[in-house]
Design an enzyme around this catalytic site. Structure first.
Site, PDB file in Angstrom:
ATOM      1  N   GLY A  15       0.709  -1.155  -0.113  1.00 24.58           N
ATOM      2  CA  GLY A  15       0.214  -0.045   0.001  1.00 24.58           C
ATOM      3  C   GLY A  15       0.850   1.453   0.135  1.00 24.58           C
ATOM      4  N   ASN A  17       1.971   3.028  -2.559  1.00 20.73           N
ATOM      5  CA  ASN A  17       1.161   3.707  -3.560  1.00 20.73           C
ATOM      6  C   ASN A  17      -0.057   4.400  -2.970  1.00 20.73           C
ATOM      7  OD1 ASN A  17       2.563   4.183  -6.246  1.00 20.73           O
ATOM      8  ND2 ASN A  17       2.662   1.721  -5.891  1.00 20.73           N
ATOM      9  N   MET A  90      -3.299  -7.215  -7.321  1.00 22.01           N
ATOM     10  CA  MET A  90      -3.012  -8.292  -7.892  1.00 22.01           C
ATOM     11  C   MET A  90      -4.001  -9.358  -8.500  1.00 22.01           C
ATOM     12  SD  MET A  90      -0.035  -7.096  -7.955  1.00 22.01           S
ATOM     13  CE  MET A  90       1.417  -8.076  -8.533  1.00 22.01           C
ATOM     14  N   LYS A  91      -4.978  -8.758  -8.931  1.00 16.00           N
ATOM     15  CA  LYS A  91      -6.120  -9.545  -9.164  1.00 16.00           C
ATOM     16  C   LYS A  91      -6.729  -9.022 -10.759  1.00 16.00           C
ATOM     17  CE  LYS A  91      -9.486 -12.806  -8.784  1.00 16.00           C
ATOM     18  NZ  LYS A  91      -9.075 -14.334  -8.911  1.00 16.00           N
ATOM     19  N   ILE A  92      -7.097  -9.994 -11.870  1.00 15.98           N
ATOM     20  CA  ILE A  92      -7.144  -9.355 -13.141  1.00 15.98           C
ATOM     21  C   ILE A  92      -8.855  -9.215 -12.811  1.00 15.98           C
ATOM     22  CG2 ILE A  92      -7.381  -9.830 -15.417  1.00 15.98           C
ATOM     23  CD1 ILE A  92      -4.975 -11.367 -15.293  1.00 15.98           C
ATOM     24  N   LEU A  93      -9.439  -7.881 -13.090  1.00 13.07           N
ATOM     25  CA  LEU A  93     -10.997  -7.830 -12.993  1.00 13.07           C
ATOM     26  C   LEU A  93     -11.636  -8.292 -14.280  1.00 13.07           C
ATOM     27  CD1 LEU A  93     -10.557  -4.249 -11.607  1.00 13.07           C
ATOM     28  CD2 LEU A  93     -11.527  -6.091 -10.340  1.00 13.07           C
ATOM     29  N   ASN A 107      -4.428   2.070 -13.399  1.00  8.67           N
ATOM     30  CA  ASN A 107      -3.495   1.025 -12.581  1.00  8.67           C
ATOM     31  C   ASN A 107      -2.041   1.769 -12.801  1.00  8.67           C
ATOM     32  OD1 ASN A 107      -2.576  -1.354 -11.588  1.00  8.67           O
ATOM     33  ND2 ASN A 107      -2.188  -2.116 -13.554  1.00  8.67           N
ATOM     34  N   HIS A 109       1.826   0.241 -13.159  1.00  6.61           N
ATOM     35  CA  HIS A 109       2.507  -1.225 -13.298  1.00  6.61           C
ATOM     36  C   HIS A 109       4.116  -0.708 -13.271  1.00  6.61           C
ATOM     37  CE1 HIS A 109       3.322  -5.158 -14.828  1.00  6.61           C
ATOM     38  NE2 HIS A 109       4.056  -4.617 -15.728  1.00  6.61           N
TER      39      HIS A 109
END
Ligand code: GAR
Length: 187
Positions: A15, A17, A90-93, A107, A109
């Site tokens: 956290g 960021n 870290m989860k793809i929506l 996002n 990266h």
């Protein structure tokens, strides 16, 4: 600024960021206000910032993607949230979820996209003996780390660079790039 955009931040880890966005959002002229923090990891270190800055926080398990997204949507609608920031989430929506918030999800990266999408970016960058790496803030679309780029920051790779040192130096840049990107979106 009177009408700040109601925002939700999604996290899974440290956290850092999140904290940088929270701090910036307390400036009068910063365009967003963080009304909700969601974590899909009950042990995410970043949860401490929800408590520290007194921001509503929810943990939802993402083991079942449908349930996770349904829970998120319920809270987001209840709080009239209009903008979502993924910060170490870290989860793809799902495509459906993303479509609901087209150009309203961003996002960060830790690479110079379109290079090094996905996981273990620093390891792969060092293995390839790249001269530069960096970080990118982009809109989220249905393909992984592929949406329209908002801002990027280049970082020179040192001779004896390790994964740890590169991660730390890039994170430092991320903490500036994310708030700058949010400002540039709403300018
Ligand atoms: C950051 O380096 C972020 O760019 C990265 O995870 C870290 C989270 O740090 N995100 C991704 O790799 C997304 N694919 P933080 O939890 O301290 O903000």
């Amino acid at each position: 600024m009177v009408n700040k955009i109601k925002t939700c931040i999604f996290i899974s880890g440290d956290g850092s960021n999140l904290e940088s966005i929270i701090k910036n959002s307390r400036e009068y002229n910063f365009p967003i206000k963080i009304e909700l923090i969601i974590s899909n990891n009950p042990n995410a270190k970043g949860i401490i910032f929800a408590k520290k800055y007194n921001i509503p926080f929810k943990f939802f398990s993402s083991q079942n993607q449908n349930n996770f997204e349904r829970n998120c949507l319920f809270e987001i609608k209840k709080k009239k949230i209009k903008f979502l920031c993924l910060a170490g989430f870290m989860k793809i929506l799902s495509q459906n979820f993303i479509k609901t918030f087209r150009y309203k999800i961003v996002n960060i990266h830790p690479s110079l996209l379109p290079k090094y999408k996905g996981l273990n970016t620093h390891k792969r960058v060092l293995k390839d003996k790249e001269k530069y790496s960096g970080c990118t803030v982009h809109f989220v679309n249905s393909k992984l780390d592929s949406g329209k780029i908002i801002l990027q920051k280049k970082v020179l790779i040192y001779k004896n660079e390790t994964e740890k040192s590169l991660k730390q130096r890039i994170l430092k840049q991320e903490h500036k790039l994310y708030p700058q990107s949010i400002i540039s979106i709403f300018k």
